[in-house]
Design an enzyme around this catalytic site. Sequence first.
Site, PDB file in Angstrom:
ATOM      1  N   ILE A   1      35.823  38.467  39.443  1.00 58.61           N
ATOM      2  CA  ILE A   1      36.770  39.111  38.530  1.00 58.61           C
ATOM      3  C   ILE A   1      37.255  38.144  37.449  1.00 58.61           C
ATOM      4  O   ILE A   1      38.305  38.342  36.854  1.00 58.61           O
ATOM      5  CB  ILE A   1      37.955  39.717  39.302  1.00 58.61           C
ATOM      6  CG1 ILE A   1      38.718  38.645  40.085  1.00 58.61           C
ATOM      7  CG2 ILE A   1      37.465  40.807  40.243  1.00 58.61           C
ATOM      8  CD1 ILE A   1      39.992  39.160  40.767  1.00 58.61           C
ATOM      9  N   GLY A   2      36.445  37.110  37.230  1.00 57.97           N
ATOM     10  CA  GLY A   2      36.796  36.110  36.223  1.00 57.97           C
ATOM     11  C   GLY A   2      37.272  34.809  36.825  1.00 57.97           C
ATOM     12  O   GLY A   2      37.600  33.867  36.103  1.00 57.97           O
TER      13      GLY A   2
ATOM     14  N   GLY B   1      35.494  32.782  38.875  1.00 59.77           N
ATOM     15  CA  GLY B   1      34.440  31.814  39.149  1.00 59.77           C
ATOM     16  C   GLY B   1      33.831  31.949  40.522  1.00 59.77           C
ATOM     17  O   GLY B   1      33.180  31.018  41.020  1.00 59.77           O
TER      18      GLY B   1
ATOM     19  N   SER C   1      41.179  40.859  46.005  1.00 64.34           N
ATOM     20  CA  SER C   1      42.632  40.923  45.849  1.00 64.34           C
ATOM     21  C   SER C   1      43.257  40.099  46.962  1.00 64.34           C
ATOM     22  O   SER C   1      42.605  39.780  47.950  1.00 64.34           O
ATOM     23  CB  SER C   1      43.133  42.376  45.906  1.00 64.34           C
ATOM     24  OG  SER C   1      42.886  42.937  47.184  1.00 64.34           O
TER      25      SER C   1
ATOM     26  N   SER D   1      44.016  37.018  46.986  1.00 67.71           N
ATOM     27  CA  SER D   1      43.471  35.656  47.056  1.00 67.71           C
ATOM     28  C   SER D   1      42.541  35.495  48.249  1.00 67.71           C
ATOM     29  O   SER D   1      42.502  34.440  48.894  1.00 67.71           O
ATOM     30  CB  SER D   1      44.607  34.623  47.146  1.00 67.71           C
ATOM     31  OG  SER D   1      45.517  34.768  46.093  1.00 67.71           O
TER      32      SER D   1
ATOM     33  N   ALA E   1      38.348  26.748  53.544  1.00 67.42           N
ATOM     34  CA  ALA E   1      39.063  27.071  52.298  1.00 67.42           C
ATOM     35  C   ALA E   1      39.977  28.271  52.464  1.00 67.42           C
ATOM     36  O   ALA E   1      39.732  29.168  53.280  1.00 67.42           O
ATOM     37  CB  ALA E   1      38.057  27.345  51.177  1.00 67.42           C
TER      38      ALA E   1
ATOM     39  N   GLY F   1      44.083  32.173  44.013  1.00 63.95           N
ATOM     40  CA  GLY F   1      44.264  33.006  42.831  1.00 63.95           C
ATOM     41  C   GLY F   1      45.711  33.346  42.514  1.00 63.95           C
ATOM     42  O   GLY F   1      46.126  33.310  41.352  1.00 63.95           O
ATOM     43  N   GLU F   2      46.496  33.680  43.523  1.00 63.97           N
ATOM     44  CA  GLU F   2      47.857  34.134  43.300  1.00 63.97           C
ATOM     45  C   GLU F   2      48.949  33.072  43.458  1.00 63.97           C
ATOM     46  O   GLU F   2      49.955  33.090  42.736  1.00 63.97           O
ATOM     47  CB  GLU F   2      48.147  35.329  44.220  1.00 63.97           C
ATOM     48  CG  GLU F   2      47.582  36.609  43.664  1.00 63.97           C
ATOM     49  CD  GLU F   2      47.050  37.545  44.733  1.00 63.97           C
ATOM     50  OE1 GLU F   2      47.536  38.677  44.811  1.00 63.97           O
ATOM     51  OE2 GLU F   2      46.129  37.154  45.471  1.00 63.97           O
TER      52      GLU F   2
END
Length: 781
Positions: free
Chosen positions: A511-512, A514, A551, A553, A738, A742-743
């Site tokens: 979703i952008g 990477g 969604s 993360s 990991a 993202g969030e």
Amino acid sequence: MLPNASGKVVVTVGRRVKTRVEEEGKIEEINVELPHEDLPPWEEKNLVWVGKGIPRVDGFEKCTGKAKYTYDIHLPGMLYGKILRCPHPHARLIRLDTSKAQRLSGVKAILSQENAPPIPWYNDSFLFDRTLRCVGEEVAAVAAVDEYIARDALDMIEAEYESLPFVVDPEEALRPGAPPVRPGGNLLDGKPIIYSRGEIEQGFDEADLIIEENFSTQVQAHACMETHGSVVNWEGDHLTIWESTQGVSDVREGMAKALGIPISKVRVIKDFMGGGFGSKTREGKYTVIAALLAKMTGRPVKLMLDRKEEFYATGHRPSSLQYVKAGVKKDGSLTAIYLRSIGACGAYETPLFPSKFSMIDALARPYRELYHCPNVKTEVYPVYNNIPVHTAQRAPGHVEGTFALEQVMDQAAHQLGMDPIALRMKNYALKDQVEDFPYTRKALDQCYQKGAEKIQWEKRNKKPGEKKALICEGIGMAGQIWGGGGGPPAYAIIKINQDGTANLLTGTQDIGTGSKTVFVQIASEELGISPKDITITLGDTETTPYAPRSSGSRTVPSVGPAVRSAAADAKRQLLDLAGSILDSKAEDLAIREGQIYLKNNPTRKIPLKEITQKMGNNMIMGVGSRGPNPPQAAINVFGAQFAHVAVNTATGEVRVLKVVSIHDAGRVINSMTLNNQIEGGIVQGMGYGLMEEVIWDKGTGIMLTPNLHAYKLPTMLDIPEVVPGVAEGSDPANNIGAKGIGEPPKIPTAPAIANAIYNAIGVRLKELPITPDKVLRALKI
């Protein structure tokens, strides 16, 4: 792991998490067994590709314009769809006449409540409904040979409405006699969502200091650069959808259900997308409408929303009103936290998150989880009001809740004369206090320490607002907690080609963030070949195995372990083949940098492609799946953000000069994409803190900021120096070590800025966004 101020330590040992928990002066040791994994943790010293900041594998396509977004899809004979929307905040449709529009040359189909199937929506409404509860609701749709004719046709549709009483303000919606938004009342489920542990009143009785404050946060738009939309095409009874989405499988499942067709008849494709931030997690009404129009006409239909529709019809982060009461002892120990919050649901219950998982209630989670506190009570009131429905927006709930909580913590530290970091360390939580599970890993103390060093914490104003000047500078900080652990199910396939290259297939989507690059690195590391020798296919429900939506993360921690498992399966088969050719046992061989070699004699090696060339038409196909998360253990991402600001006391302008952002997100797969995510979260969080706001006119129910001119977003001139970083180490919760990133960087940005403003001018700003007029009012200028 460093000990915190209380001497509490979390130690990770192999596949076991050992946690010392201090309870009432006693040290209790808890061992958490993690699920059995065939794959041992990677050894840091042996890593070749994981951890490196390699450029994005799809960077060339994006930079040259070759990347195809949904907007770029053009099919032969394609029609264009447009939607007529309700202009009233609450109304009943009493007449709809489409006859003039139908006669317009170029119009091929019109869809409305009159001829559309009664497809349920929002649990108790329909795709087209005669009762309309907010501006922007769908009334009718047109398909025409071009967009201009479709727009003209909308203007020719005659719609007559009966206006009904409405309410925009969520606090007003709760008052007796307020206009009813829903038949059952304006409070979702008719009662607040209550969480409680301990004895809240006893906790306040034990406190030496009680803080009571009110905070408010605004509605925030997603403002995706690529608007929502779909291109759909029927081939017989098979439906193909090109969708700008965060979840191709969710759209596939939702469309099959909405149209009443087998899921095997639906294919969803998403290659590139221009932003989602939580708003593109499922099919939209526009997707279903486009499919129905395409079925009616027998031609492909493109239906992309314009910018105004993007603001009205795609959801938003809800506003909040938060009353917070906290009790603290003289030594800084929290004795009680109470929250009463009102959140605006919009006109409907969002279909993605039912009330028991409400994003309105997510606001309370930081209060329950971030700090050790024996007595906590939260009361959350999700309220219907006559605005479009809320939806997930990057770290839903946590952004709003952390803004208030972290200011209360800062205020407590100031009133007690404590360092704000010392106060947080005093209340450092070593386990999930809601589920009573230990964390698989928590390195928030390292985040505090590293962030303080990089921002030069000792240079902050020891007395907030002590320096009187035109430009006052200050430093503030805030912490955060988020999920980000991911989980099953997720699947991946790796095919080995005769020339020694590999194809990676998985049904997730980039979703952008990477993700393509990260998954290629994981596969490269496990296979022992270069990333340039791996091609990746994702975002297509027909050609790839299932993976969850992107969604929460969770994309990397959910799909990454499946990719590694698939690569390990393919490697095992490769080594079996190599062993038979080289007359060696497979367990004696390894692959590194495209070479197969003997473990006990690395100088004896052979290029991988010499082995694969001997496969002929035989195939090696590795299959991997995501294993379960560890039982009775909490997986969370933690972090701390530090902000340095300058406040102009004459104009009220706030300039963010520097942000240091340190997070505990487990192993870094790609340092470049991780830094990209941190930087993007900070910029979006800064916009939320200082300028972004969807404004509704209470008298008309109309949005006053439905475009990128009125709705203020940060520009390159606003972006400060950003110093990203991580707490070193990996999380043993999954086979790649990991967690998601993202969030988390967005969550503490606004409170860190607010605390820095307080440090600069000695006045606390408790209403978002912190605009110049609010600063001047606070300064009483």
